[in-house]
Structures are given as C-alpha cells and as structure tokens.
Design a protein around this motif. Structure first.
Motif, PDB file in Angstrom:
ATOM      1  N   GLY A 120       0.802  -1.216   0.000  1.00  0.00           N
ATOM      2  CA  GLY A 120       0.000   0.000   0.000  1.00  0.00           C
ATOM      3  C   GLY A 120       0.833   1.262   0.000  1.00  0.00           C
ATOM      4  N   ARG A 121       0.169   2.350  -0.367  1.00  0.00           N
ATOM      5  CA  ARG A 121       0.847   3.638  -0.409  1.00  0.00           C
ATOM      6  C   ARG A 121      -0.176   4.756  -0.388  1.00  0.00           C
ATOM      7  N   GLY A 122       0.197   5.878   0.211  1.00  0.00           N
ATOM      8  CA  GLY A 122      -0.655   7.059   0.214  1.00  0.00           C
ATOM      9  C   GLY A 122      -0.327   7.977  -0.944  1.00  0.00           C
ATOM     10  N   TYR A 123      -1.363   8.463  -1.611  1.00  0.00           N
ATOM     11  CA  TYR A 123      -1.175   9.310  -2.794  1.00  0.00           C
ATOM     12  C   TYR A 123      -1.555  10.762  -2.552  1.00  0.00           C
ATOM     13  N   GLY A 124      -1.947  11.079  -1.317  1.00  0.00           N
ATOM     14  CA  GLY A 124      -2.301  12.458  -1.029  1.00  0.00           C
ATOM     15  C   GLY A 124      -3.410  12.945  -1.938  1.00  0.00           C
ATOM     16  N   GLU A 125      -3.243  14.149  -2.484  1.00  0.00           N
ATOM     17  CA  GLU A 125      -4.258  14.742  -3.353  1.00  0.00           C
ATOM     18  C   GLU A 125      -3.865  14.659  -4.826  1.00  0.00           C
ATOM     19  N   THR A 126      -2.969  13.730  -5.162  1.00  0.00           N
ATOM     20  CA  THR A 126      -2.446  13.670  -6.536  1.00  0.00           C
ATOM     21  C   THR A 126      -3.386  12.985  -7.522  1.00  0.00           C
ATOM     22  N   GLU A 127      -4.402  12.253  -7.031  1.00  0.00           N
ATOM     23  CA  GLU A 127      -5.317  11.550  -7.930  1.00  0.00           C
ATOM     24  C   GLU A 127      -6.759  11.804  -7.512  1.00  0.00           C
ATOM     25  N   LEU A 128      -7.182  13.042  -7.668  1.00  0.00           N
ATOM     26  CA  LEU A 128      -8.543  13.435  -7.324  1.00  0.00           C
ATOM     27  C   LEU A 128      -9.531  12.858  -8.338  1.00  0.00           C
ATOM     28  N   VAL A 129     -10.744  12.536  -7.880  1.00  0.00           N
ATOM     29  CA  VAL A 129     -11.769  11.992  -8.773  1.00  0.00           C
ATOM     30  C   VAL A 129     -12.667  13.080  -9.349  1.00  0.00           C
ATOM     31  N   ASN A 130     -12.438  14.321  -8.944  1.00  0.00           N
ATOM     32  CA  ASN A 130     -13.206  15.442  -9.484  1.00  0.00           C
ATOM     33  C   ASN A 130     -12.275  16.641  -9.641  1.00  0.00           C
ATOM     34  N   ASP A 131     -12.821  17.801  -9.870  1.00  0.00           N
ATOM     35  CA  ASP A 131     -12.009  18.995 -10.146  1.00  0.00           C
ATOM     36  C   ASP A 131     -11.713  19.824  -8.899  1.00  0.00           C
ATOM     37  N   CYS A 132     -11.825  19.226  -7.735  1.00  0.00           N
ATOM     38  CA  CYS A 132     -11.625  19.979  -6.494  1.00  0.00           C
ATOM     39  C   CYS A 132     -10.144  20.108  -6.150  1.00  0.00           C
ATOM     40  N   ARG A 133      -9.412  20.801  -7.002  1.00  0.00           N
ATOM     41  CA  ARG A 133      -7.984  21.003  -6.787  1.00  0.00           C
ATOM     42  C   ARG A 133      -7.754  22.218  -5.893  1.00  0.00           C
ATOM     43  N   ASN A 134      -6.484  22.507  -5.628  1.00  0.00           N
ATOM     44  CA  ASN A 134      -6.145  23.644  -4.774  1.00  0.00           C
ATOM     45  C   ASN A 134      -6.788  24.917  -5.311  1.00  0.00           C
ATOM     46  N   GLY A 135      -7.481  25.623  -4.424  1.00  0.00           N
ATOM     47  CA  GLY A 135      -8.062  26.903  -4.801  1.00  0.00           C
ATOM     48  C   GLY A 135      -9.410  26.832  -5.472  1.00  0.00           C
ATOM     49  N   VAL A 136      -9.919  25.624  -5.746  1.00  0.00           N
ATOM     50  CA  VAL A 136     -11.223  25.471  -6.395  1.00  0.00           C
ATOM     51  C   VAL A 136     -12.288  25.280  -5.315  1.00  0.00           C
ATOM     52  N   PRO A 137     -13.302  26.162  -5.265  1.00  0.00           N
ATOM     53  CA  PRO A 137     -14.348  26.012  -4.238  1.00  0.00           C
ATOM     54  C   PRO A 137     -15.210  24.783  -4.509  1.00  0.00           C
ATOM     55  N   CYS A 138     -15.358  23.919  -3.484  1.00  0.00           N
ATOM     56  CA  CYS A 138     -16.153  22.695  -3.622  1.00  0.00           C
ATOM     57  C   CYS A 138     -16.945  22.467  -2.347  1.00  0.00           C
ATOM     58  N   SER A 139     -18.018  21.699  -2.487  1.00  0.00           N
ATOM     59  CA  SER A 139     -18.835  21.363  -1.319  1.00  0.00           C
ATOM     60  C   SER A 139     -18.131  20.287  -0.498  1.00  0.00           C
ATOM     61  N   GLU A 140     -18.603  20.110   0.730  1.00  0.00           N
ATOM     62  CA  GLU A 140     -18.042  19.071   1.592  1.00  0.00           C
ATOM     63  C   GLU A 140     -18.248  17.694   0.966  1.00  0.00           C
ATOM     64  N   GLY A 141     -19.401  17.505   0.324  1.00  0.00           N
ATOM     65  CA  GLY A 141     -19.663  16.228  -0.322  1.00  0.00           C
ATOM     66  C   GLY A 141     -18.677  15.924  -1.434  1.00  0.00           C
TER      67      GLY A 141
END
Length: 536
Positions: free
Chosen positions: A490-511
């Motif tokens: 196993g390995r942690g990938y952090g935020e490198t493989e998001l399933v949506n467009d909620c990248r740094n600085g992009v406003p997104c809902s909690e869901g």
C-alpha cells in the motif's frame, strides 16, 4: 491478365481500407490527459537509436511495474505520421511513444530508480508545468514471458539488450521454460522463435489464448506453420475440428485456410512499407527492413483464396512482394498482429518474420522495440480482459475478478472514506473492512494493494503523510483480522489523484471533497498458489 491485375489491385485497396478503419477504432482509445508538473517522461525518440536510449527504457518500465505499485502513461499522438512528434517539452521533441510516470508515483525510491537507468543510458525529462498529453493507455502490470523449450534461447538477446532480468522469462535454463501444453493463467506471453509446431503439441495455444487471454509471439516460420495446424479437439467421435489460424481467415480444416508454407514461396523484396504510425506496436524510429531479411521465413502470405482477418494489423508489409498475385492475393506481411481470431476478448498474437533480429544497428533496435511494444501492450490487454475465478478453501464458493480490480467495488461495498484530517477507522468503515478481510481469508491466492487518497485541503506534503497514515491503519486492521501482512502492500497518494475537479483553490462542497478521501483495494494474485483448477 490486365483484368486479373486490376481485380488484384482492388483487393489490395480494400485490404488497406479495412486496416485503416480498424486502426481508427484502435486509436479512438487515446485521450488527452492533464499530466501534472513534476512527472517524468522517457524520451524514446533520440537519434541515433541505441540499446541505451531506445531499449533500456523497457527494462526501466519493467522494473517499475515489478517493484512498485505504479501506473505508467503510454503517450502516443494518434494523428502523427511515421516518426512524427508525440509532444514537445520546451525544445525537446518526444517521438516513437513515451512512457510517462505521473508525479504521484515519484517516491524517493522511484526517483533513485530513474537515476540508475539514466546512468545506463536512458534519457528523460521532468515536466516543468502541467501539460495535456495524448495518453493511449496505462501500463500497470509487468509482462510474464514464457520461452518455448524448442528454440526460446534465440529471444534471450532481446531481453539482455533491454536490461530485463531472467526472472521475467523463466531464466536462462531450458528446464525452466515451457511447452504449449504447460501454459496456464499466470503465463502472459509465450515466445516461440523458429519453432516446429505440431497440432497435438500446440493445440493448447488455441484454448490458452481464449480462456486465459494468453498472448502468442511467433518468429521465423513458426507463424505460418502455426496458422496451418488443424485437427479434432479430442479422440471422441464427431469431436469438433479447430485450426490455429489466429490471424488469417477461413474455416477450420479447409484446404484454402491458413498461410502459404515458407518452403513454397520466395523471399521478400525490401524496402518495405511501414504502416499505422500511431499503433502502439509501431512505436519505433526508422525502419526494421535490414534486420528482418534472414532465416527461412521472411514474408507471410495468406493462401490464394484466403485473406488476413479484418482485425489483423499489418504493421510492415512488402508492397512489391514477388509472389503477389501469382501465389497469393496478399498483402505480404512482415510484422502482423491482432487479437486471436479477431475477438477483442482473446489475447494478442503477433508474427514477426526473420530467424533472429538481435544486433546494435538502428534497424535491429527498431525490430526489438516492436517485440517489446507488443509485449507490454499484450500484458495490459490480458489484464483488462482476463477474468480469474477463485474457489475458497472449502470448495463451496467461487469469486471472479480481474487483476487490477478494486475489491471493495467487486464486493459492492460502500466507499471506505475518512473524516477530514483523520486517519481513524470508523465503525461503518470497520464493517466494510471486515468483508474485505473475510474474502482475503477465504481466498489465499488474493493479494491487495491499498491506495489511499485525500482531498486537496491542507498542504500537499502534509496530505501525502496523512494518506500514508490511512494506509497503515487500514493495513493493520486487516492484519489484526488475520490477513497475512505479506499479502498487503500500500501507499498514500495524497491529493495527486482526485476523482473530481476539487484542486487547490477550487471552491467545492463538503460532499465533493469527501469523494476524494477514499481508499482502494487493488487486486492481484499469488501465482505460486493459484492453479485455476476449480471443483465445479
């Protein structure tokens, strides 16, 4: 005679049109992906092509896929011409396909592996900014080659030139190689250079290609000999007749089915025509011609009343073949491949003429690249199509899955999610993990790779550490439930493989952020335990 020649020309035009249309359907798989800054791209388009800059990258890719849980992007520009550009980084052109390792996989160990291969002659660059690239497919499994006991030694030079270890193909002793009848689910590719195949000894290739998606590579006259083999599947009365005409058309056992035997036609006449420049197998620079004019078989012809299957790709042909149209209506193939019996659910089959194309000249490098391009592609085709059936130790339950599937999805479990900034197993998630542990205990052949992801909030480096902590607590939970630690990576990938467009600085809902805080349980098998034999 003029009327006959005109009809022959029409047949050739039709054949080229079919190949072109088929190639378009193949290339439609390519899609543009945004590859993140910091990713590493291997440049396989350096001239002159040498073992170091053009073959060692295959050894590098093999090592990565063997040692690390990575997915490598195979980047191919679907609109390029022969030797055209796939993409450009600043003033550096990348041609003949490129292997790109996303930044999410670039641990210190992987970076050190890159340095080691660069010292051996591999050339590549790190992306300085996010860049859209045409990705043909992802490579996620290392091929498992099996050498034919008859003449497998001919292919050893190809592996040595690429720096691929003996463990990849059964080693350097013939006692560790196999006959076709010994092939099973854990064999990906059967390498058969210059063999003398017979129906009784080789008929298992027919079933292995279909059932286990096994890939078959044949060199010299092994290809034409194989295509002409036919017989009854058993000694029972009225047993069906099969023929091993994987790439040519025709009914099994018919006199017109198969290819013209090598001893009944003349040699080819270079220069050849190199087709389908955006096909994955055709990712090589220059020409293969001079490397492929030795041995008993230098060109492959369908029999006079026969043709290549519509699904067969003619990568290299002889447009001035001396026996067209007198013996065959062509085309005369030098490098041909496709799914067995043009069924996309079967494994790939390729015929590459010439007895031995090893060497250090650019044309030899190109021919060897064809072999490895096809090999890595064939392994990925098998991974996507091969459904493996497991039976629990009691023999009363069967579980079917593909290598690379997410076990949680296969078991119809809810996504295993974590709270923001937490690495704790909640009661609902514990219940889901109990199901995973139960299956791991029932099916000892199963292995899993845990891949944990965070949302984009918080610092990037912090999120890598957080996701790794989630992997560790998840793994420990499964171990506490009785699953052997050696069966879990196993390995942690952090935020490198998001399933949506909620990248740094992009406003997104909690869901939306919650969707990214997930864990995956990617399946593989232990081939030392798996036999494929079920009590049905």
């Amino acid at each position: 005679m003029k009327v006959f020649a005109l009809q022959n020309l029409r047949d050739l035009v039709f054949l080229f049109a079919v190949n072109f249309i088929f190639s378009l359907s193949l290339f439609s798989q390519s899609k543009t992906e945004i590859i993140a800054s910091g990713s590493y791209a291997v440049n396989l388009g350096i001239t002159p092509q040498t073992r170091s800059n053009a073959l060692k990258p295959y050894g590098f890719v093999y090592e990565l896929l063997t040692r690390y849980p990575v997915e490598i992007k195979w980047v191919i520009n679907s609109e390029k011409g022969k030797d055209g550009i796939d993409f450009r980084l600043k003033d550096e052109d990348f041609r003949a396909g490129s292997f790109v390792i996303p930044v999410s996989y670039l641990t210190e160990d992987v970076k050190n592996t890159i340095k080691n291969w660069e010292q051996r002659g591999m050339i590549g660059s790190y992306l300085s900014e996010d860049k859209p690239l045409p990705v043909f497919t992802n490579l996620s499994v290392a091929p498992k080659w099996t050498l034919d006991k008859q003449n497998g030694s001919i292919a050893l030079a190809y592996f040595r030139a690429a720096g691929i270890p003996g463990s990849a193909h059964g080693g350097y002793s013939v006692k560790n190689w196999k006959t076709p009848g010994e092939l099973g689910v854990c064999d990906d590719i059967f390498v058969m250079p210059h063999a003398e195949p017979k129906f009784d000894s080789h008929k298992n290739l027919y079933f292995w290609n279909r059932k286990f998606k096994g890939a078959i590579w044949a060199g010299c006259h092994a290809g034409s000999e194989l295509e002409n083999l036919y017989g009854a599947v058993s000694e029972e009365k009225n047993a069906p007749v099969i023929q091993l005409n994987f790439l040519s058309a025709g009914a099994a056992g018919a006199r017109t089915t198969g290819l013209i035997p090598y001893y009944e036609h003349r040699y080819a006449t270079p220069p050849y025509s190199h087709q389908h420049p955006a096909d994955p197998v055709a990712q090589y620079l220059g020409r293969t011609d001079k490397a492929m004019i030795n041995g008993s078989e230098r060109i492959l012809y369908p029999k006079k009343a026969n043709v290549w299957r519509n699904g067969t790709k003619l990568i290299v042909i002889d447009p001035t073949a001396p026996d067209v149209p007198s013996l065959s209506n062509g085309a005369g193939g030098v490098i041909v491949y496709g799914n067995g019996f043009e069924d996309p659910k079967n494994g790939l089959v390729m015929y590459q003429v010439s007895h031995d194309f090893s060497g250090e000249a650019p044309e030899n490098i190109a021919a060897i690249r064809v072999f490895f391009n096809w090999s890595f592609y064939a392994a990925e085709v098998k991974r996507k199509e091969n459904i493996i059936r497991f039976q629990n130790e009691k023999g009363d339950k069967i579980f079917a899955a593909r290598v690379g599937d997410d076990l949680a999805i296969m078991l119809n479990l809810d996504p295993i999610l974590f709270d923001l900034d937490k690495a704790e197993i909640k009661p609902k998630e514990a219940e889901q993990l109990d199901h995973i542990a139960a299956y791991m205990l029932e099916y000892p052949e199963l292995l899993i790779d845990i891949r944990s992801h965070t949302d984009s909030r918080a610092d990037d480096a912090y999120n890598i550490k957080l996701s790794q902590s989630r992997v560790e607590v998840t793994k420990q939970y499964l171990v506490n439930m009785g699953v052997g630690e050696e069966r879990i990576s196993g390995r942690g990938y952090g935020e490198t493989e998001l399933v949506n467009d909620c990248r740094n600085g992009v406003p997104c809902s909690e869901g939306q952020h919650k969707q990214n805080r997930r864990s995956e349980f990617i399946l593989s098998i232990n081939c030392d335990l798996y036999t494929g034999k079920l009590k049905l």
